[in-house]
Design an enzyme around this catalytic site. Structure first.
Site, short mmCIF file in Angstrom:
data_model
loop_
_atom_site.label_atom_id
_atom_site.label_comp_id
_atom_site.label_asym_id
_atom_site.label_seq_id
_atom_site.Cartn_x
_atom_site.Cartn_y
_atom_site.Cartn_z
N GLY A 69 -25.27 -26.27 -6.71
CA GLY A 69 -25.99 -27.29 -7.22
C GLY A 69 -27.07 -27.96 -5.95
N ASP B 65 -17.04 -23.64 0.92
CA ASP B 65 -17.43 -21.99 0.78
C ASP B 65 -16.56 -21.94 -0.57
OD1 ASP B 65 -17.45 -19.35 0.51
OD2 ASP B 65 -17.20 -19.19 2.62
N ASN C 116 -22.34 -21.48 -11.43
CA ASN C 116 -23.63 -21.05 -11.17
C ASN C 116 -23.82 -20.10 -9.84
OD1 ASN C 116 -26.88 -21.10 -11.31
ND2 ASN C 116 -26.50 -22.43 -9.75
N TYR D 7 -24.02 -6.16 -8.21
CA TYR D 7 -24.63 -7.48 -8.87
C TYR D 7 -24.51 -7.30 -10.13
CZ TYR D 7 -27.47 -11.09 -9.80
OH TYR D 7 -28.20 -12.36 -10.41
N LYS E 150 -22.40 -9.59 -13.11
CA LYS E 150 -23.00 -10.29 -14.04
C LYS E 150 -22.55 -10.06 -15.43
CE LYS E 150 -25.05 -13.15 -11.37
NZ LYS E 150 -24.66 -14.68 -11.40
N ILE F 69 -36.39 -15.37 -11.63
CA ILE F 69 -36.82 -16.84 -11.34
C ILE F 69 -37.14 -17.08 -9.92
CG2 ILE F 69 -36.12 -19.26 -11.55
CD1 ILE F 69 -35.55 -17.63 -14.07
N1 LIG Z 1 -33.21 -16.55 -8.89
C1 LIG Z 1 -33.14 -15.63 -9.81
O1 LIG Z 1 -34.10 -14.76 -10.24
C2 LIG Z 1 -31.90 -15.27 -10.63
C3 LIG Z 1 -32.04 -14.46 -11.80
C4 LIG Z 1 -30.89 -14.13 -12.55
C5 LIG Z 1 -29.60 -14.77 -12.23
N2 LIG Z 1 -29.67 -15.50 -11.11
C6 LIG Z 1 -28.25 -16.29 -10.85
O2 LIG Z 1 -28.57 -17.63 -10.69
C7 LIG Z 1 -27.61 -18.32 -9.87
C8 LIG Z 1 -28.33 -19.25 -8.98
O3 LIG Z 1 -29.23 -18.33 -8.38
P1 LIG Z 1 -30.52 -19.18 -7.38
O4 LIG Z 1 -31.29 -18.08 -7.31
O5 LIG Z 1 -30.59 -20.28 -7.85
O6 LIG Z 1 -29.74 -19.04 -5.69
P2 LIG Z 1 -30.05 -19.82 -4.60
O7 LIG Z 1 -29.79 -18.95 -3.52
O8 LIG Z 1 -31.56 -20.34 -4.69
O9 LIG Z 1 -29.07 -21.12 -4.84
C9 LIG Z 1 -27.77 -20.74 -4.65
C10 LIG Z 1 -26.95 -22.01 -4.25
O10 LIG Z 1 -25.65 -21.91 -4.10
C11 LIG Z 1 -25.03 -22.06 -2.87
N3 LIG Z 1 -24.04 -20.96 -2.41
C12 LIG Z 1 -23.99 -19.58 -2.10
N4 LIG Z 1 -22.87 -19.13 -2.06
C13 LIG Z 1 -21.88 -20.07 -1.48
C14 LIG Z 1 -20.67 -20.15 -1.16
N5 LIG Z 1 -20.06 -19.13 -0.91
N6 LIG Z 1 -20.11 -21.29 -1.20
C15 LIG Z 1 -21.10 -22.50 -1.43
N7 LIG Z 1 -22.11 -22.60 -1.91
C16 LIG Z 1 -22.70 -21.39 -2.12
C17 LIG Z 1 -26.30 -21.94 -1.98
O11 LIG Z 1 -25.96 -22.81 -0.74
C18 LIG Z 1 -27.26 -22.60 -2.97
O12 LIG Z 1 -27.27 -23.78 -2.71
C19 LIG Z 1 -27.01 -17.14 -9.15
O13 LIG Z 1 -25.49 -16.88 -9.93
C20 LIG Z 1 -27.68 -16.18 -9.58
O14 LIG Z 1 -26.93 -14.74 -9.42
C21 LIG Z 1 -30.62 -15.91 -10.37
#
Ligand SMILES: NC(=O)c1ccc[n+]([C@@H]2O[C@H](COP(=O)([O-])OP(=O)(O)OC[C@H]3O[C@@H](n4cnc5c(N)ncnc54)[C@H](O)[C@@H]3O)[C@@H](O)[C@H]2O)c1
Length: 255
Positions: free
Chosen positions: A18, A67, A94, A159, A163, A192
């Protein structure tokens, strides 16, 4: 401007990841709904910054530094939350990561580590919180998947497997917990433009091609374009919707 759902007021929403990207937009959006938001993220400082910035709303934000791949700590943290905080009504699994590999040139450890973050923590969070959600009379579980499940990309085999696993989990879990008034759905975002994507993967050419040629709608997708779908799935406005995956990708994927 997000719509305000009166039934989300004072609900307890737990969001993994978050602190940044999509999760950050969700934290801010649920704070605006005057919900209580619990963030589980290893970026603790950013979580605290968001909490401070959301003090303008009559909401409460709790930030836990951990983590998510460390199951023992995750279980202990969730036990602590159950002890100290109100029951979680809305679980948003998420956090995730999207490493690229040439063909299958990754180790078994790389594969397992990715599942640990992208799938296992989703399962653990649900397992630990289900009982209290049932006792509280129901709830909504929302899991972040990806539109890549339909598209497929040669450098994202692992990946994509994670998913797709989420969509499978959603379909069975929804069957299992519907009788307890718990709904389970997935959101499958398109590409995104988060801070990390822009830094790590996005090139001007790829972005232009995605928006102008691959999506039906020529719009840039940011976390803000996803927020409405999560709010809707969390609120009673979607009370008859469960077991679904909503693809939010401006019409890129053909399911
Ligand atoms: N951004 C995209 O284009 C996209 C597209 C499809 C799906 N998604 C999915 O959306 C979700 C969020 O992605 P996002 O792009 O916002 O990612 P992001 O990297 O911007 O944010 C992810 C957050 O999760 C935290 N995090 C990651 N690994 C962690 C761990 N081991 N322990 C604790 N915290 C952890 C990070 O610190 C960060 O705050 C993911 O599941 C991703 O696969 C993203």
């Amino acid at each position: 401007m997000n719509p305000i759902y009166p039934d989300l007021k004072n609900k307890h929403v737990l969001i993994t990841g978050g602190s940044n990207g999509i999760g950050e937009a969700l934290t801010r959006a649920f704070a605006e709904q005057t919900a209580e938001v619990t963030i589980l993220d290893r970026d603790y400082q950013k979580g605290l910054t968001i909490a401070k910035e959301c003090e303008k709303y009559p909401c409460k934000i709790n930030v836990y530094d951990l983590d998510l791949t460390d199951t023992k700590t995750l279980v202990e943290t969730l036990k602590q939350i159950k002890k100290d905080k109100p029951p979680v009504n809305i679980i948003i699994n998420n956090a995730g990561y999207d490493p690229r590999y040439e063909l299958l040139e990754m180790s078994e450890k790389d594969w397992n580590d990715l599942f640990q973050l992208n799938v296992v923590h989703y399962f653990i969070t649900c397992r630990e919180l289900l009982e209290s959600a049932i006792a509280a009379g129901g709830g909504s579980i929302i899991m972040t998947s990806s539109h890549l499940v339909w598209i497929g990309k040669p450098d994202l085999i692992a990946y994509n497997a994670t998913k797709a696993a989420i969509i499978g989990m959603v379909r069975s879990l929804a069957e299992a917990v519907g009788k307890h008034n718990i709904r389970v759905n997935a959101v499958a975002p398109g590409w995104i433009m988060t801070e990390r994507q822009l830094k790590q993967w996005v090139t001007p050419e790829a972005k232009q091609k995605t928006i102008a040629e691959l999506q039906c709608l020529a719009i840039e997708l940011t976390p803000q374009e996803l927020v409405g779908t999560y709010l809707f799935l969390a609120s009673d406005s979607s009370k008859a919707i469960t077991r679904q995956t909503i693809v939010v990708d401006a019409g890129y994927a053909h399911s």
